[in-house]
Design a protein around this motif. Structure first.
Motif, PDB file in Angstrom:
ATOM      1  N   TYR A  20       0.771  -1.189   0.024  1.00  0.00           N
ATOM      2  CA  TYR A  20       0.147   0.017  -0.053  1.00  0.00           C
ATOM      3  C   TYR A  20       0.860   1.183  -0.061  1.00  0.00           C
ATOM      4  O   TYR A  20       0.585   2.422  -0.729  1.00  0.00           O
ATOM      5  CB  TYR A  20      -0.820   0.040   1.181  1.00  0.00           C
ATOM      6  N   THR A  51     -12.082  -1.329  -3.366  1.00  0.00           N
ATOM      7  CA  THR A  51     -12.341  -1.611  -1.747  1.00  0.00           C
ATOM      8  C   THR A  51     -13.683  -1.917  -1.545  1.00  0.00           C
ATOM      9  O   THR A  51     -14.141  -2.531  -0.605  1.00  0.00           O
ATOM     10  CB  THR A  51     -11.652  -0.451  -0.798  1.00  0.00           C
ATOM     11  N   GLY A  54     -13.728  -5.568  -1.883  1.00  0.00           N
ATOM     12  CA  GLY A  54     -12.839  -6.412  -1.199  1.00  0.00           C
ATOM     13  C   GLY A  54     -13.491  -6.289   0.271  1.00  0.00           C
ATOM     14  O   GLY A  54     -13.486  -7.168   0.819  1.00  0.00           O
ATOM     15  N   VAL A  55     -13.665  -5.300   1.027  1.00  0.00           N
ATOM     16  CA  VAL A  55     -14.365  -5.215   2.285  1.00  0.00           C
ATOM     17  C   VAL A  55     -15.528  -5.777   2.377  1.00  0.00           C
ATOM     18  O   VAL A  55     -15.652  -6.639   3.411  1.00  0.00           O
ATOM     19  CB  VAL A  55     -14.223  -3.555   2.594  1.00  0.00           C
ATOM     20  N   GLY A 104      -7.150  -1.958  -4.709  1.00  0.00           N
ATOM     21  CA  GLY A 104      -7.884  -1.554  -3.699  1.00  0.00           C
ATOM     22  C   GLY A 104      -8.699  -2.834  -3.188  1.00  0.00           C
ATOM     23  O   GLY A 104      -9.112  -2.840  -2.120  1.00  0.00           O
ATOM     24  N   TRP A 107      -5.971  -4.602  -0.942  1.00  0.00           N
ATOM     25  CA  TRP A 107      -5.852  -3.902   0.094  1.00  0.00           C
ATOM     26  C   TRP A 107      -7.179  -3.542   1.171  1.00  0.00           C
ATOM     27  O   TRP A 107      -6.947  -3.737   2.388  1.00  0.00           O
ATOM     28  CB  TRP A 107      -5.274  -2.306   0.123  1.00  0.00           C
ATOM     29  N   GLY A 108      -8.368  -3.718   0.620  1.00  0.00           N
ATOM     30  CA  GLY A 108      -9.642  -3.553   1.334  1.00  0.00           C
ATOM     31  C   GLY A 108      -9.841  -4.984   1.932  1.00  0.00           C
ATOM     32  O   GLY A 108     -10.114  -4.802   3.087  1.00  0.00           O
ATOM     33  N   TYR A 111      -7.202  -5.136   4.880  1.00  0.00           N
ATOM     34  CA  TYR A 111      -7.246  -3.925   5.942  1.00  0.00           C
ATOM     35  C   TYR A 111      -8.389  -4.451   6.703  1.00  0.00           C
ATOM     36  O   TYR A 111      -8.348  -3.969   8.019  1.00  0.00           O
ATOM     37  CB  TYR A 111      -7.235  -2.596   5.412  1.00  0.00           C
ATOM     38  N   PHE A 339     -11.414   3.659   3.853  1.00  0.00           N
ATOM     39  CA  PHE A 339     -11.069   3.588   2.561  1.00  0.00           C
ATOM     40  C   PHE A 339     -11.746   4.767   1.712  1.00  0.00           C
ATOM     41  O   PHE A 339     -11.107   5.414   0.560  1.00  0.00           O
ATOM     42  CB  PHE A 339     -11.473   2.358   1.792  1.00  0.00           C
TER      43      PHE A 339
END
Length: 395
Positions: A20, A51, A54-55, A104, A107-108, A111, A339
């Protein structure tokens, strides 16, 4: 949780976070290919969309699959995003958008998945301490990664594409390390049902955890703005972007590792207020970088102390101030808010730098910092009024 297994989590976290951190070099990457900060904002805007995929994936499927293993897959996605940029011939729009979505997405997932995997393996009383240590390694990667990469470009003469290849392979190693962590430290029993994180927003919005969820979004704007566009903020001055990265990373890592127990024992509202004031002053100090490079160092120290240390405090609030069965949902919303700030703000910030200039850009960061402080003090005021009302009723 055993320290021996935690070492794999921390190693994977540091390497994935370096991935990141490498997004702070996107500005240099696009300038090398004849682009501008608008291209950087476009890529990070695509990352924000990633993100949003992903999240929720982790929010839904962390009941079926260990969040640590989802984090391992996420690290590989980040690596693929940078490898795509590294092997492209100039950063076409399609490549920029695809790599942004991959970074994204990964990393999402990471995270929210990495702290969730840690949270499931520790007790409530130890969560603040472990989150602070986890955050130290995460910040070591975020701040130290761009520092090392800048030195590789400036001192060793490596091309930005070569450094992105190194980042890609480091993220693949991070994925392996996180998978080993999952094997050595089994988490909670898995279930075949999906975890709902959208519906609990009604409960979360009425709880105290809504405060940190809102606060982290504004703080992320400050963090992302200062680090993503640091090279543009110091352009035409005698300051160097690598100096900010180095001082910021050292400040955050030293503070989190040395003060983990102390910070956890202090009154958290007063601690958060002091740290946010420090972050705000860090933004103010950046206005003076054109007069003397010492203001850049002062900004890095104040921001490192402020944002770098307050993040783990409000992250702990977001989890502990929520009913146990909704904690994964609170953490998911917390990360989504983060994000929106960290990837969404550069879209606006890049445009402001190009069309309105550095002062207007820093002014927007100052508004974001003051907004976070206002939310904190507004929540404290309501809590105090509630306490007085309860006292009068009891009397």
């Amino acid at each position: 949780m055993r320290k021996s297994s935690a070492q794999f989590l921390f190693l994977g976290t540091m390497l994935a976070a370096a991935g990141y951190g490498a997004t702070f070099l996107l500005s240099a990457y696009y300038r090398a290919h004849g682009g501008s900060d608008l291209d950087t904002g476009t890529t990070l805007g695509a990352a924000m969309l990633g993100t949003f995929i992903g999240v929720p994936l982790v929010g839904w499927f962390s009941g079926r699959f260990d969040a640590a293993r989802l984090s391992a897959i996420a690290s590989c996605a980040v690596g693929c995003g940078f490898l795509l940029l590294a092997f492209s011939t100039g950063g076409t729009l399609a490549v920029s958008l695809t790599s942004g979505v991959l970074v994204g997405l990964g990393w999402g997932m990471f995270y929210v998945g990495a702290p969730m995997s840690l949270s499931e393996r520790v007790t409530d009383s130890d969560r603040g301490f472990w989150f602070t240590r986890f955050g130290a390694f995460q910040m070591a990667g975020i701040g130290g990664g761009p520092l090392v990469l800048n030195l590789a470009v400036d001192q060793a003469g490596l091309s930005i594409e070569t450094t992105f290849r190194l980042v890609g392979f480091a993220c693949l190693v991070a994925g392996l390390s996180l998978w080993v962590f999952s094997t050595l430290a089994p988490g909670a029993p898995r279930s075949f049902s999906l975890r709902s994180w959208v519906r609990p927003i009604g409960v979360i919005a009425r709880s105290a955890s809504v405060r940190p969820i809102l606060m982290v979004g504004f703080g992320a704007c400050v963090f992302s703005g200062l680090l993503t566009f640091q090279s543009s903020l110091v352009a035409g001055t005698s300051a160097k972007a690598s100096t900010f990265f180095a001082v910021y990373a050292i400040t955050v890592v030293a503070g989190r590792l040395l003060l983990a127990r102390t910070l956890a024992s202090l009154p958290q509202d007063q601690l958060a207020a002091g740290l946010l004031v420090s972050m705000t002053l860090g933004v103010v100090a950046m206005f003076g970088v054109g007069f003397h490079p010492a203001f850049q160092i002062l900004s890095a120290v104040l921001t490192g102390i402020g944002y770098g240390l307050v993040y783990s405090v409000i992250q702990t609030w977001a989890v502990n101030d929520t009913e146990a069965k909704y904690r994964h949902a609170a953490l998911t919303w917390f990360v989504l808010s983060y994000f929106i700030g960290v990837f969404g703000f550069p879209v606006i910030g890049g445009w402001m730098l190009v069309h309105l200039g550095r002062s207007a850009f820093l002014g927007a960061l100052l508004v974001a910092a003051l907004s976070e402080l206002a939310i904190l003090y507004g929540g404290r005021s309501k809590a105090s009024d509630g306490a007085r009302l309860t006292s009068k009723t009891a009397g």
